[in-house]
Enzyme design. Structure first.
Site, PDB file in Angstrom:
ATOM      1  N   ASP A  13       0.858  -1.165   0.000  1.00  0.00           N
ATOM      2  CA  ASP A  13       0.000   0.000   0.000  1.00  0.00           C
ATOM      3  C   ASP A  13       0.908   1.234   0.000  1.00  0.00           C
ATOM      4  OD1 ASP A  13      -2.405   1.454   0.232  1.00  0.00           O
ATOM      5  OD2 ASP A  13      -2.191   1.574   2.403  1.00  0.00           O
ATOM      6  N   ASP A  15      -0.168   5.019   1.005  1.00  0.00           N
ATOM      7  CA  ASP A  15      -0.374   5.946   2.128  1.00  0.00           C
ATOM      8  C   ASP A  15      -0.361   5.203   3.461  1.00  0.00           C
ATOM      9  OD1 ASP A  15      -0.765   8.420   0.640  1.00  0.00           O
ATOM     10  OD2 ASP A  15      -2.543   7.417  -0.151  1.00  0.00           O
ATOM     11  N   ASP A 209      -1.441  -0.902   6.037  1.00  0.00           N
ATOM     12  CA  ASP A 209      -1.577  -0.287   7.358  1.00  0.00           C
ATOM     13  C   ASP A 209      -3.007  -0.381   7.873  1.00  0.00           C
ATOM     14  OD1 ASP A 209      -2.473   1.578   5.378  1.00  0.00           O
ATOM     15  OD2 ASP A 209      -2.440   3.143   6.924  1.00  0.00           O
TER      16      ASP A 209
END
Length: 265
Positions: A13, A15, A209
């Site tokens: 990922d 961000d 995250d």
């Protein structure tokens, strides 16, 4: 899925993993360099369908991260890839910006407001009531309803913004039709990403995250999953879910091989 030392390909990922508000996170540049040096197949994934891969590559470069545009896989690219498989040379009415428009053009689609095969809703900061009305009427007449990603809100400096999922919900309420959603956590985005780099789920890992998107989709796609705590998840958040990632690390700096780390200190 086996241990980390069996991983040959990586999906990550963007961000909260590599960058936070356009600042590179610790270890991100080293990890990307390590993958490049070792010839490791990898892709940087994002549900954001506003920007093209070229735009995102430039934004990452400004943050000090070198990610070639062919290493970026957005929900817009995954959506265009999916629609091309469904109906090559089809037509679409699009609510969205350069990311999805460019991806569909490149996939050979025609943009039209007259009897399109698909209504595609992507991320945009300029939602128009007129365009939403048009989408509702076209879906009512039989156009297939496709959404690039399910995120209900997106971040901004002032606070959350309504995102693709929120607009899609409005259209669903008005039409009674549920969209097909391509982006995370739908495994479709992972499948197309794996195909793009010629990877197999058995030897691929996903770094994310968020438990509710990256990790659950990674688990469902059969990947080795690595949760980083630099984004929004903390240990209390992890406990809320009935599933667990393969491993939890403080940040991507923990995934960098020892040699570069020693030269740093």
């Amino acid at each position: 899925m086996g241990r980390r030392d069996e991983v040959e390909c990586w999906l990550t990922d963007m961000d909260g993993v590599l960058v936070h508000e356009n600042e590179a996170l610790p270890g991100a540049a080293d990890l990307l360099q390590q993958w490049e040096d070792q010839g490791t197949p990898y892709l940087v994934l994002t549900n954001n369908s506003i920007f093209t891969a070229r735009d995102l590559s430039a934004r990452l470069r400004a943050s000090g991260l070198n990610v070639p545009e062919d290493r970026i896989w957005t929900s817009a690219l995954a959506t265009a890839d999916f629609l091309k498989q469904q109906l090559p040379g089809g037509s679409a009415f699009v609510i969205g910006e350069a990311g999805i428009l460019t991806a569909l053009h490149d996939a050979g689609f025609v943009m039209t407001e007259t009897d399109p095969d698909f209504v595609v809703v992507g991320e945009t900061r300029n939602y128009s009531f007129e365009a939403i009305t048009k989408a509702i009427r076209l879906i009512g007449r039989g156009a297939r309803f496709i959404v690039t990603n399910p995120d209900a809100t997106g971040p901004s400096a002032e606070g959350p913004l309504p995102a693709t999922g929120a607009i899609a919900a409005l259209i669903t309420k008005a039409t009674g039709k549920e969209p097909y959603v391509v982006g995370k956590p739908n495994p479709m985005m992972f499948r197309s990403a794996l195909n793009k780099i010629g990877a197999h789920s058995e030897n691929t890992a996903m770094i994310g995250d968020r438990m509710d998107t990256d990790i659950v989709a990674g688990i469902e796609a059969g990947l080795h999953t690595v949760l980083v705590l630099t984004g929004i998840s903390d240990h209390a958040e992890i406990e809320k879910y009935p599933f667990r990632p393969s491993e939890i690390v403080q940040g991507v700096f923990e995934l960098v091989a020892e040699v570069p780390a020693e030269t740093e200190h």
